[in-house]
Design a protein around this motif. Structure first.
Motif, PDB file in Angstrom:
ATOM      1  N   THR A  86       0.829  -1.211   0.000  1.00 41.79           N
ATOM      2  CA  THR A  86       0.000   0.000   0.000  1.00 41.79           C
ATOM      3  C   THR A  86       0.863   1.261   0.000  1.00 41.79           C
ATOM      4  OG1 THR A  86      -1.713  -1.241   1.142  1.00 41.79           O
ATOM      5  CG2 THR A  86      -1.929   1.150   1.178  1.00 41.79           C
ATOM      6  N   THR A  87       1.980   1.232   0.735  1.00 44.73           N
ATOM      7  CA  THR A  87       2.866   2.408   0.694  1.00 44.73           C
ATOM      8  C   THR A  87       3.407   2.596  -0.722  1.00 44.73           C
ATOM      9  OG1 THR A  87       4.882   1.190   1.350  1.00 44.73           O
ATOM     10  CG2 THR A  87       3.587   2.159   3.129  1.00 44.73           C
ATOM     11  N   GLU A  88       3.658   1.494  -1.430  1.00 43.14           N
ATOM     12  CA  GLU A  88       4.160   1.592  -2.815  1.00 43.14           C
ATOM     13  C   GLU A  88       3.098   2.167  -3.740  1.00 43.14           C
ATOM     14  OE1 GLU A  88       7.238  -2.227  -2.468  1.00 43.14           O
ATOM     15  OE2 GLU A  88       5.452  -2.381  -3.737  1.00 43.14           O
ATOM     16  N   GLN A  89       1.842   1.780  -3.493  1.00 42.08           N
ATOM     17  CA  GLN A  89       0.758   2.275  -4.344  1.00 42.08           C
ATOM     18  C   GLN A  89       0.479   3.760  -4.122  1.00 42.08           C
ATOM     19  OE1 GLN A  89      -2.057  -0.615  -3.070  1.00 42.08           O
ATOM     20  NE2 GLN A  89      -1.703  -2.019  -4.788  1.00 42.08           N
ATOM     21  N   GLU A 110      -2.876  10.036   5.268  1.00 42.18           N
ATOM     22  CA  GLU A 110      -3.905  10.970   4.781  1.00 42.18           C
ATOM     23  C   GLU A 110      -4.586  10.422   3.524  1.00 42.18           C
ATOM     24  OE1 GLU A 110      -2.258  15.197   6.595  1.00 42.18           O
ATOM     25  OE2 GLU A 110      -1.885  14.725   4.486  1.00 42.18           O
ATOM     26  N   VAL A 111      -3.780   9.892   2.611  1.00 43.31           N
ATOM     27  CA  VAL A 111      -4.368   9.300   1.403  1.00 43.31           C
ATOM     28  C   VAL A 111      -5.192   8.064   1.784  1.00 43.31           C
ATOM     29  CG1 VAL A 111      -3.858   8.198  -0.811  1.00 43.31           C
ATOM     30  CG2 VAL A 111      -2.531  10.189  -0.078  1.00 43.31           C
ATOM     31  N   ALA A 112      -4.644   7.218   2.635  1.00 44.34           N
ATOM     32  CA  ALA A 112      -5.326   5.972   3.003  1.00 44.34           C
ATOM     33  C   ALA A 112      -6.655   6.255   3.707  1.00 44.34           C
ATOM     34  CB  ALA A 112      -4.420   5.120   3.890  1.00 44.34           C
ATOM     35  N   ALA A 130      -7.726   2.710   2.159  1.00 42.72           N
ATOM     36  CA  ALA A 130      -6.646   1.709   2.048  1.00 42.72           C
ATOM     37  C   ALA A 130      -6.167   1.301   3.445  1.00 42.72           C
ATOM     38  CB  ALA A 130      -5.491   2.283   1.236  1.00 42.72           C
ATOM     39  N   GLY A 131      -5.585   0.104   3.523  1.00 43.58           N
ATOM     40  CA  GLY A 131      -5.069  -0.391   4.801  1.00 43.58           C
ATOM     41  C   GLY A 131      -6.150  -1.078   5.605  1.00 43.58           C
TER      42      GLY A 131
END
Lengths: 351, 351
Positions: free
Chosen positions: A11-14, A338-340, A345-346
């Motif tokens: 997820t960090t990569e995305q 913030e994006v997640a 996500a996550g």
């Protein structure tokens, strides 16, 4: 119950793209310069010298309402156990309440924020028309340094890659680095068509393995060292006027990548004075008495804010010692969170 | 992907019982004495003095193949925000690979391991026939100190409870402490019928609020101080020969619960010499020059191992300064994880 988000490496990569990470790391540096961020003392421990160690870097960003830590462990023998040698976890908490916000895989965050630091060093200290980048070290960090520099510096036409142990490894690296970079650009900038087009173009340049490090050093405009060297790989006499050097590798006592005499001849900037002198590239020059702590002109945040001049002439040699500070990790992790939080996500768990 | 387990507070409450936590904390102390455990330097930071702070305590237990940390934050104004003032997270990792094993809610673990330390102080240093326990402080920690002492000391018949600010609060505490203790015993020891019966009986004793602290101190066999005092609450002249005192409250500079002159008159033990002298109950006596670091006979692990005598006569005054060390948290968290791995409790997530 206190909910928080767990974010894995994928997820960090995305989520992260290098352009935003460069902005984020610049913000971490400027918050520090504005005293809106505090680094806590680092904890370092060797399980077995040379075989396994860990560190805990922590800090507080008032300006972003977060605090937290990154724990990174390195176990050299993990490869045999089918595990990564480096394992990192970032813990982000709300500095208004102490409540947890997230636990994130630290590996990709570290690679990205470290690369971004190299890009920022070039952006603020190299000559703007720099064309030739020399990367010393062809390991895990090298592609991130190259990507960040290409994003920060639009005139780069040639990247030379040096591996002190093996020319073959540098050659193998150069064979596929362009397609690796293009993959990174495509996955990081998909949906951002302008940037995608521009950065794709910037990756279509020459990548050359270095046979003669002295000769290539004499030609390079920007040098980035990202190795675990304990002996200088770049000698002072080889460095031409106007060169910018960013040192990334030194993060514990005894490490050294460039000739200590370069510090006496250059305009020197760091991410954190204390860390640079204690465990960074300034450690050995200061211990040897070649220079003192006062040789450091300023922390890089002062330059970004325009409070201190970076490069003052085209002939100057500039150095940026990027030791890696918790504030980079925490603010990059915060960007991921913030994006997640927006996209879901996550995994949300409760404490 | 690296899987690890997230354990919330409720699960830690379901898994831990005080008898096993006492064993576990004894093991943490003895591993430290056997040099199979290392404490890393503590990180402490005040967001706003007197209003909000945090600390990171970390360490390595070779003997248990784990390392990790506990981050605890205290935000005094959280109550208004409907959040707990104290929020703690424990991170446990495998010290053979650096891989994460778990993230656990730290609040109940802290309460239990701190209570257990008080029980251990009494078990190894008080006179075995001690009947009268005085608890100084009627806050969150008091029930855990009482439960652990009743489990460790089978002759206790009376518990006196003192609140320096308000007799009424001590009286209110005494009104319902027996039923709180019985609830704890029932939930912690269900299924362990022998222990359940025995500990239920031990809770059916007298609980008395203290009006006159001097008088009650003169009568007590065991005194446990668990307050945030910055001025001594117990004077040396009040303490009768043969008393054992455990100090739990002092965990940062400036805190003090008992008269510094008691240290010159007592046989003194601590959980960690450095922490006790830097931030524990020994800080002020040493700074005032009343005693030196050498006054400390030994760390408590040496006594548990039988390497150093604890109490050497029925007339001696003994002191145990329990500052609270990361090894207690990590080994207690490890106990939770071991049970959870067997029963499937908690949530497995991937990094």
């Amino acid at each position: 119950m206190l909910p928080f988000r767990v974010i894995n490496q994928k997820t960090t990569e995305q989520i992260l793209d290098m352009a935003r990470v460069i902005e984020t790391v610049e913000q971490a540096y400027t918050l520090k310069a504005q005293k809106e961020a505090t680094l806590f003392p680092m904890v370092f421990y060797e399980f077995e010298p040379g075989k396994a160690d860990m560190d805990i870097k922590s800090g507080h960003l008032t300006g972003a309402n977060i605090f937290g830590l990154k724990l990174v462990s390195w176990f050299g023998e993990n490869t045999e156990k089918n595990l990564p040698q480096l394992i990192g976890m970032v813990m982000v908490l709300d500095s208004r309440t102490g409540a947890p916000r997230g636990i994130l895989s630290g590996e990709h965050i570290t690679c990205m924020r470290t690369g971004a630091a190299g890009g920022i060093g070039a952006k603020y200290l190299a000559r703007p028309e720099s064309e030739h980048l020399l990367i010393v070290g062809s390991g895990h960090q090298a592609p991130f340094q190259i990507l960040a520099t290409l994003i920060a510096m639009k005139h780069v036409k040639k990247v030379s890659v040096y591996n002190a142990r093996s020319y073959e490894r540098a050659a193998a690296f150069c064979e596929n680095i362009q397609s690796r970079l293009l993959n990174m650009v495509v996955s990081q900038f998909k949906g951002q068509d302008d940037l995608l087009g521009e950065y794709t173009k910037r990756c279509q340049i020459e990548f050359v393995p270095v046979e003669n490090i002295e000769q290539t050093t004499r030609e390079a405009d920007i040098i980035i060292t990202a190795t675990s060297a304990r002996q200088p790989l770049i000698q002072k006499e080889w460095v031409k006027p106007g060169t910018h050097i960013t040192c990334v590798g030194a993060d514990m006592e005894g490490k050294q990548e460039i000739d200590e005499h370069l510090f006496a001849a250059a305009r020197v900037f760091v991410d954190d004075v204390r860390q640079s002198v204690n465990v960074g590239e300034m450690e050995i020059p200061v211990k040897k008495g070649v220079v003192t702590k006062e040789t450091i002109i300023a922390e890089i945040g002062e330059v970004i804010l325009g409070r201190t001049a970076g490069r003052t002439s085209p002939e100057e040699i500039t150095i940026f010692d990027s030791t890696g500070i918790a504030l980079q990790d925490l603010l990059t992790a915060n960007l991921v969170l913030e994006v997640a939080e927006k996209t879901g996500a996550g995994t949300v768990v409760e404490l």
